[in-house]
Scaffold this motif. Structure first.
Motif, mmCIF file in Angstrom:
data_model
loop_
_atom_site.group_PDB
_atom_site.id
_atom_site.type_symbol
_atom_site.label_atom_id
_atom_site.label_comp_id
_atom_site.label_asym_id
_atom_site.label_seq_id
_atom_site.Cartn_x
_atom_site.Cartn_y
_atom_site.Cartn_z
ATOM 1 N N ASP A 106 25.353 -2.836 13.398
ATOM 2 C CA ASP A 106 25.400 -3.077 11.954
ATOM 3 C C ASP A 106 24.209 -2.395 11.277
ATOM 4 N N ILE A 107 24.424 -1.920 10.074
ATOM 5 C CA ILE A 107 23.323 -1.354 9.292
ATOM 6 C C ILE A 107 22.515 -2.490 8.685
ATOM 7 N N SER A 108 21.216 -2.436 8.859
ATOM 8 C CA SER A 108 20.325 -3.409 8.234
ATOM 9 C C SER A 108 19.359 -2.668 7.314
ATOM 10 N N PHE A 109 18.776 -3.389 6.383
ATOM 11 C CA PHE A 109 17.781 -2.765 5.503
ATOM 12 C C PHE A 109 16.910 -3.835 4.879
ATOM 13 N N ASP A 110 15.728 -3.407 4.451
ATOM 14 C CA ASP A 110 14.929 -4.279 3.610
ATOM 15 C C ASP A 110 14.515 -3.499 2.371
ATOM 16 N N LEU A 111 14.461 -4.212 1.266
ATOM 17 C CA LEU A 111 14.112 -3.658 -0.035
ATOM 18 C C LEU A 111 13.000 -4.522 -0.602
ATOM 19 N N ALA A 112 11.808 -3.938 -0.755
ATOM 20 C CA ALA A 112 10.636 -4.727 -1.125
ATOM 21 C C ALA A 112 9.936 -4.156 -2.346
ATOM 22 N N TYR A 113 9.348 -5.050 -3.115
ATOM 23 C CA TYR A 113 8.494 -4.677 -4.248
ATOM 24 C C TYR A 113 7.056 -4.915 -3.833
ATOM 25 N N ALA A 114 6.253 -3.848 -3.876
ATOM 26 C CA ALA A 114 4.845 -3.927 -3.461
ATOM 27 C C ALA A 114 3.963 -3.707 -4.682
ATOM 28 N N PRO A 115 3.456 -4.770 -5.285
ATOM 29 C CA PRO A 115 2.603 -4.597 -6.463
ATOM 30 C C PRO A 115 1.246 -4.018 -6.088
ATOM 31 N N LYS A 116 0.640 -3.339 -7.029
ATOM 32 C CA LYS A 116 -0.711 -2.832 -6.813
ATOM 33 C C LYS A 116 -1.657 -4.012 -6.659
ATOM 34 N N THR A 117 -2.461 -4.000 -5.615
ATOM 35 C CA THR A 117 -3.339 -5.125 -5.302
ATOM 36 C C THR A 117 -4.792 -4.659 -5.267
ATOM 37 N N GLN A 118 -5.670 -5.605 -5.027
ATOM 38 C CA GLN A 118 -7.081 -5.268 -4.851
ATOM 39 C C GLN A 118 -7.245 -4.388 -3.622
ATOM 40 N N PRO A 119 -8.207 -3.465 -3.627
ATOM 41 C CA PRO A 119 -8.416 -2.610 -2.442
ATOM 42 C C PRO A 119 -8.599 -3.443 -1.180
ATOM 43 N N GLY A 120 -7.905 -3.042 -0.126
ATOM 44 C CA GLY A 120 -8.012 -3.752 1.143
ATOM 45 C C GLY A 120 -6.966 -4.829 1.344
ATOM 46 N N THR A 121 -6.122 -5.078 0.343
ATOM 47 C CA THR A 121 -5.107 -6.126 0.436
ATOM 48 C C THR A 121 -3.713 -5.508 0.457
ATOM 49 N N ILE A 122 -2.844 -6.035 1.332
ATOM 50 C CA ILE A 122 -1.445 -5.615 1.411
ATOM 51 C C ILE A 122 -0.573 -6.790 0.974
ATOM 52 N N ALA A 123 0.376 -6.528 0.090
ATOM 53 C CA ALA A 123 1.293 -7.589 -0.341
ATOM 54 C C ALA A 123 2.603 -6.970 -0.791
ATOM 55 N N ALA A 124 3.698 -7.628 -0.448
ATOM 56 C CA ALA A 124 5.025 -7.200 -0.897
ATOM 57 C C ALA A 124 5.985 -8.367 -0.714
ATOM 58 N N PHE A 125 7.062 -8.357 -1.475
ATOM 59 C CA PHE A 125 8.107 -9.363 -1.312
ATOM 60 C C PHE A 125 9.437 -8.724 -1.692
#
Length: 272
Positions: A106-125
């Motif tokens: 099956d084909i799977s995928f993820d679609l995420a929004y990654a807002p600009k964050t403070q340097p050194g921080t990773i965040a997405a949902f």
């Protein structure tokens, strides 16, 4: 090509990649920059990731070979935010005494929004989904969807974080009998080394609520990013050893070879 020939070829390419790197300081700097960028799940680099995986140690003997194609397509927004689309499809070739068929998953995928964050921080949902497009015996026969979250830290020395998600079957012929209901979390740690090398671990822990079954692998990886023809390429070896799994359907171990060229995101250019 036989399984051992595929594995030998993959290992040869990985070892040879160390000698492919251009000798100029400019290319070496580009390789190190690309290695750091590709280690970040919220990368701004578009890439085509091909994973060649050998799975062995099944309960009834046999093994299988899986080829996974997973592009990463980031779309840059005004202000530094990103939308990241990662589809994936696998080709599975089984070699069991009772099941030696092959097919597409099956084909799977993820679609995420990654807002600009403070340097050194990773965040997405965002969301993760699976489409019932696979071959017979390789499809769950249901559409599944669920939320995902990404949190982490990045520095010049390392990248670490967690990528939890939950997938639930919501429609399709397979829902009533075996509804997908799985919680997963990929924990990732990458240590940046000189010359475009990295070492790390990115195990994906999961719990299948339908079957009351956990899956816990020990994962190790080593990668080398080099510049070939002016383009960064990332080559990697990784291995899983499963300390908790479904004994009837899962292998004891996985050995994988990954090839990831950085490419131009022409879809993003078209939309712009």
């Amino acid at each position: 090509m036989k399984m051992n020939q595929v594995c030998a070829l993959a290992l040869s390419v990985f070892v040879a990649s160390h000698g492919m790197a251009a000798g100029g300081n400019e290319d070496k700097a580009l390789a190190e920059k690309a290695a750091k960028e590709l280690a970040n799940p919220n990368t701004a680099y578009a890439s085509l990731n091909l994973k060649l995986q050998y799975n062995g140690g099944y309960e009834n003997g046999g093994n299988n070979f899986t080829a996974v194609f997973q592009p990463t397509l980031p779309f840059l927004l005004d202000g530094g935010d990103k939308i990241i689309f990662r589809p994936a499809v696998s080709y599975v070739d089984n070699d069991f005494s009772s099941n030696d068929d092959s097919g597409v998953s099956d084909i799977s995928f993820d679609l995420a929004y990654a807002p600009k964050t403070q340097p050194g921080t990773i965040a997405a949902f965002g969301m993760i989904a699976s489409l019932p497009t696979g071959s017979k015996n390789f499809s769950a026969d249901q559409f599944a969807i669920g939320p995902e979250l990404l949190v982490g830290k990045v520095s010049a020395e390392r990248v670490l974080g967690a990528f939890p998600n939950h997938l639930v079957g919501v429609s399709g012929s397979g829902v009533d009998e075996s509804r997908i209901n799985k919680t997963s979390a990929q924990l990732f740690w990458v240590e940046m080394l000189a010359g475009g090398w990295t070492v790390g671990s990115a195990p994906t822990l999961s719990y299948d609520w339908t079957n009351d079954q956990a899956e816990i692998p020990i994962n190790l990886s080593v990668t080398k990013t080099t510049v070939i023809g002016g383009r960064p390429w990332k080559f990697g070896l990784e291995a899983n050893y499963y300390i908790e799994k479904d004994e009837k359907t899962r292998p004891d171990f996985m050995i994988g070879f990954n090839i990831t060229p950085v490419v131009e995101n022409k879809l993003a250019n078209f939309l712009n």
